[in-house]
Design an enzyme around this catalytic site. Structure first.
Site, PDB file in Angstrom:
ATOM      1  N   GLU A  41      21.620  -6.026 -12.597  1.00  0.00           N
ATOM      2  CA  GLU A  41      22.122  -6.445 -13.900  1.00  0.00           C
ATOM      3  C   GLU A  41      22.353  -5.175 -14.943  1.00  0.00           C
ATOM      4  OE1 GLU A  41      20.634  -9.697 -17.594  1.00  0.00           O
ATOM      5  OE2 GLU A  41      19.128  -8.725 -16.430  1.00  0.00           O
ATOM      6  N   LYS A 114      25.584 -15.849 -16.629  1.00  0.00           N
ATOM      7  CA  LYS A 114      23.946 -16.103 -16.901  1.00  0.00           C
ATOM      8  C   LYS A 114      23.757 -17.339 -17.774  1.00  0.00           C
ATOM      9  CE  LYS A 114      19.869 -13.520 -17.951  1.00  0.00           C
ATOM     10  NZ  LYS A 114      19.450 -12.278 -18.473  1.00  0.00           N
ATOM     11  N   CYS A 154      18.289 -12.503 -13.234  1.00  0.00           N
ATOM     12  CA  CYS A 154      17.125 -11.794 -14.133  1.00  0.00           C
ATOM     13  C   CYS A 154      16.291 -13.184 -14.697  1.00  0.00           C
ATOM     14  CB  CYS A 154      17.287 -11.053 -15.239  1.00  0.00           C
ATOM     15  SG  CYS A 154      16.192 -10.013 -15.923  1.00  0.00           S
TER      16      CYS A 154
END
Length: 265
Positions: A41, A114, A154
């Site tokens: 990321e 995301k 994440c």
């Protein structure tokens, strides 16, 4: 057997520096024989403030960061999952934190924005991704030659319902920039849980070290098998981990412990 690799970086605020680091590490990953390579990321830049993230954002489909990823996938003939980069959004003052997938021919065939945005605050550190990032809405998978791949990033790791929504995957990827504070307690536990409960390989590429901005990320890039065993790990610093996906092992685990077929909810 299919070999996969994950790149760990300690990205700086300077995009050109990070591109050259990624160029070197992708080359190292390709030399292991990996057919799929995952970047972490925020690999193109970890800056001092939200304004830098907005400044570096590219329109989807064009820009030096996307051109670089397409170039690397073509050069090495690999599936490249580009961790995340900032893409221009329709909301002023905010970007998308997006993961792009490139085929060995350099074609972008999947994009995941995301969904879950990180928020964390203590006396010493605080993060609020929602201040400069728009969350995505869509669950995204793609089909690779070895099976279906589920895309997550994440903080998504804390939301198991996303991984259930993938359906049955061979591989789940988790590019991340976990903080040192949360990572040392939660990172491996959550990754192994996602592998065990979904009976899938999990490949996690992390930021790992002390950044030029002062931020410290946890690292521990790793590959975990469907039984929850860690097959490869890099604790800290720049580097590459690689390992094999054994689809026969995956099928055997699902046959002996058919938990995915036993679901009621």
């Amino acid at each position: 057997m299919t070999k996969v690799a994950a790149v760990q970086m300690v990205s700086t605020p300077v995009v050109s520096e990070n591109i050259e680091t990624a160029r070197r590490l992708i080359g190292e990953a390709a030399q292991t024989g990996a057919q799929l390579v995952l970047l972490p990321e925020y690999w193109p830049s970890i800056g001092l403030n939200d304004a830098e993230r907005i400044h570096h954002a590219e329109p989807f489909g064009s820009g030096p960061i996307q051109d670089f990823m397409a170039e690397m996938s073509r050069k090495y003939g690999i599936w490249l999952i580009g961790g995340t980069l900032s893409l221009v959004s329709q909301q002023p003052g905010k970007v998308l934190n997006s993961s792009l997938v490139y085929t060995p021919e350099g074609e972008n065939i999947a994009r995941y924005d995301k969904i879950h945005l990180f928020g964390f605050a203590t006396e010493r550190e605080s993060y609020d991704e929602s201040a400069s990032i728009c969350g995505g809405d869509d669950v995204v998978t793609f089909d690779a030659p070895f099976g279906k791949v589920g895309l997550s990033v994440c903080y998504d790791l804390r939301f198991p319902e996303l991984y259930r929504a993938f359906g049955e995957c061979t591989l789940i990827v988790v590019p991340a920039a976990f903080t040192y504070t949360t990572g040392k307690v939660h990172w491996e536990v959550l990754l192994r849980a996602r592998a065990i409960e979904n009976q899938a390989y999990v490949l996690a590429a992390a930021q790992g070290g002390r950044h030029a901005t002062g931020r410290r990320t946890w690292g521990h890039t790793m590959l975990i098998d469907p039984w929850g065993e860690v097959k490869a790990v890099l604790p800290e610093g720049e580097g590459v981990i690689a390992g094999e996906l054994d689809v026969d092992l995956l099928a055997s685990i699902r046959e002996k412990l058919p938990a995915l077929k036993h679901r009621k909810l």
